[in-house]
Scaffold this motif. Sequence first.
Motif, mmCIF file in Angstrom:
data_model
loop_
_atom_site.group_PDB
_atom_site.id
_atom_site.type_symbol
_atom_site.label_atom_id
_atom_site.label_comp_id
_atom_site.label_asym_id
_atom_site.label_seq_id
_atom_site.Cartn_x
_atom_site.Cartn_y
_atom_site.Cartn_z
ATOM 1 N N LEU A 112 60.548 68.968 40.654
ATOM 2 C CA LEU A 112 59.860 70.112 40.083
ATOM 3 C C LEU A 112 58.514 69.650 39.544
ATOM 4 N N THR A 113 57.514 70.490 39.666
ATOM 5 C CA THR A 113 56.187 70.179 39.139
ATOM 6 C C THR A 113 55.930 71.039 37.909
ATOM 7 N N PHE A 114 55.573 70.398 36.817
ATOM 8 C CA PHE A 114 55.280 71.099 35.566
ATOM 9 C C PHE A 114 53.776 70.996 35.284
ATOM 10 N N THR A 115 53.160 72.122 35.016
ATOM 11 C CA THR A 115 51.757 72.158 34.637
ATOM 12 C C THR A 115 51.673 72.480 33.159
ATOM 13 N N TYR A 116 51.026 71.603 32.395
ATOM 14 C CA TYR A 116 50.984 71.813 30.950
ATOM 15 C C TYR A 116 50.209 73.070 30.611
ATOM 16 N N LYS A 117 50.828 73.897 29.763
ATOM 17 C CA LYS A 117 50.169 75.091 29.248
ATOM 18 C C LYS A 117 50.794 75.415 27.911
ATOM 19 N N ASN A 118 50.000 75.481 26.886
ATOM 20 C CA ASN A 118 50.522 75.773 25.562
ATOM 21 C C ASN A 118 51.262 77.098 25.582
ATOM 22 N N ALA A 119 52.480 77.096 24.975
ATOM 23 C CA ALA A 119 53.339 78.269 25.050
ATOM 24 C C ALA A 119 52.772 79.458 24.298
ATOM 25 N N TYR A 120 52.177 79.211 23.154
ATOM 26 C CA TYR A 120 51.665 80.303 22.325
ATOM 27 C C TYR A 120 50.273 79.937 21.801
ATOM 28 N N ASN A 121 49.292 80.646 22.259
ATOM 29 C CA ASN A 121 47.923 80.332 21.858
ATOM 30 C C ASN A 121 47.729 80.417 20.355
ATOM 31 N N GLN A 122 48.521 81.294 19.702
ATOM 32 C CA GLN A 122 48.362 81.448 18.271
ATOM 33 C C GLN A 122 49.078 80.351 17.482
ATOM 34 N N ASP A 123 49.924 79.578 18.120
ATOM 35 C CA ASP A 123 50.662 78.518 17.440
ATOM 36 C C ASP A 123 50.096 77.175 17.877
ATOM 37 N N ARG A 124 49.239 76.602 17.083
ATOM 38 C CA ARG A 124 48.566 75.360 17.447
ATOM 39 C C ARG A 124 49.497 74.161 17.401
ATOM 40 N N SER A 125 50.694 74.337 16.829
ATOM 41 C CA SER A 125 51.643 73.226 16.754
ATOM 42 C C SER A 125 52.663 73.245 17.883
ATOM 43 N N SER A 126 52.561 74.216 18.794
ATOM 44 C CA SER A 126 53.517 74.313 19.893
ATOM 45 C C SER A 126 53.220 73.252 20.950
ATOM 46 N N LEU A 127 54.278 72.663 21.472
ATOM 47 C CA LEU A 127 54.135 71.657 22.536
ATOM 48 C C LEU A 127 54.099 72.292 23.920
ATOM 49 N N GLY A 128 54.264 73.612 23.989
ATOM 50 C CA GLY A 128 54.175 74.277 25.276
ATOM 51 C C GLY A 128 55.463 74.213 26.072
ATOM 52 N N LYS A 129 55.384 74.681 27.314
ATOM 53 C CA LYS A 129 56.570 74.749 28.178
ATOM 54 C C LYS A 129 56.551 73.608 29.180
ATOM 55 N N GLY A 130 56.913 72.437 28.713
ATOM 56 C CA GLY A 130 56.934 71.259 29.568
ATOM 57 C C GLY A 130 58.351 70.834 29.921
ATOM 58 N N ILE A 131 58.518 69.580 30.305
ATOM 59 C CA ILE A 131 59.807 69.071 30.754
ATOM 60 C C ILE A 131 60.837 69.087 29.626
ATOM 61 N N ILE A 132 60.417 68.709 28.407
ATOM 62 C CA ILE A 132 61.359 68.684 27.287
ATOM 63 C C ILE A 132 61.891 70.087 27.009
#
Length: 254
Positions: A99-119
């Motif tokens: 699977l290929t994961f492209t990093y993209k922050n999950a919530y633009n308003q939450d600067r502490s979010s790690l986004g929807k990655g492999i973890i």
Amino acid sequence: NIRSEYELYKEIHLYIQTQKEPMEQATQDMLMENVRFRWFSLKEFEAVYNSGCVSQKLLMEAMLVRLDHVEMKLYNNRSQLSTIDQSQVRWLPREHQGLTFTYKNAYNQDRSSLGKGIIRWLATDGGRLKERKNPHETKKLVVQVSNVEDCFGSHLELVGDSCTEFWTPDVPSCWFSIRFLGGLTVKPTSYALRHGRKSTSHPYYLRNWEFQGSSDGQSWHSLKQHQDDHSLNSPFGVCCWSLGEVNQEYSYFR
């Protein structure tokens, strides 16, 4: 002199059929054990199977050995797959699809979010779960750390979804690592890291560190070195770094 295993089988079969008294099955099996059915052709196998005079145990034993030989031969010659008849392709072990994961922050308003990655993908069981579960606790991966200061959080929060603090001792060469389980390997193109603390009056931010990968947890390869990096400069700040071209897959990262 035995001309072929099939000829031997026919001779034994004829001998059994010409006995005046019916031969016990155990005796028939003992005689048939002298035949090496593993070397029969497909048509010969079909003829023997349809005759019903050979025990299923002997035939199954021969078929399993034959199948093992065919699979190993095809697997070892995977590079010559184009020369193999397409009807035989399904005998090969399946290729593992990635699977290929492209990093993209999950919530633009939450600067502490790690986004929807492999973890996060592992924490939600491939997106099947609405509620995230710590992948260390569900045995999708293992989090380890060189040491943790007492009373300063749990290292398991490294893969957690909330912003909490945990500290290593103030000594050189401290580290924390993630090991993916279940045969999962990753060929990283980038990685995201969250770091900092709640207090703005006494901030602590990473400036010098190294991101490494390993296949066995013993030999480590440097994937990116950071020197005087000021990317992390806010409480629980998040940043993503590109790794350039990585040609190897790893199951350990630290």
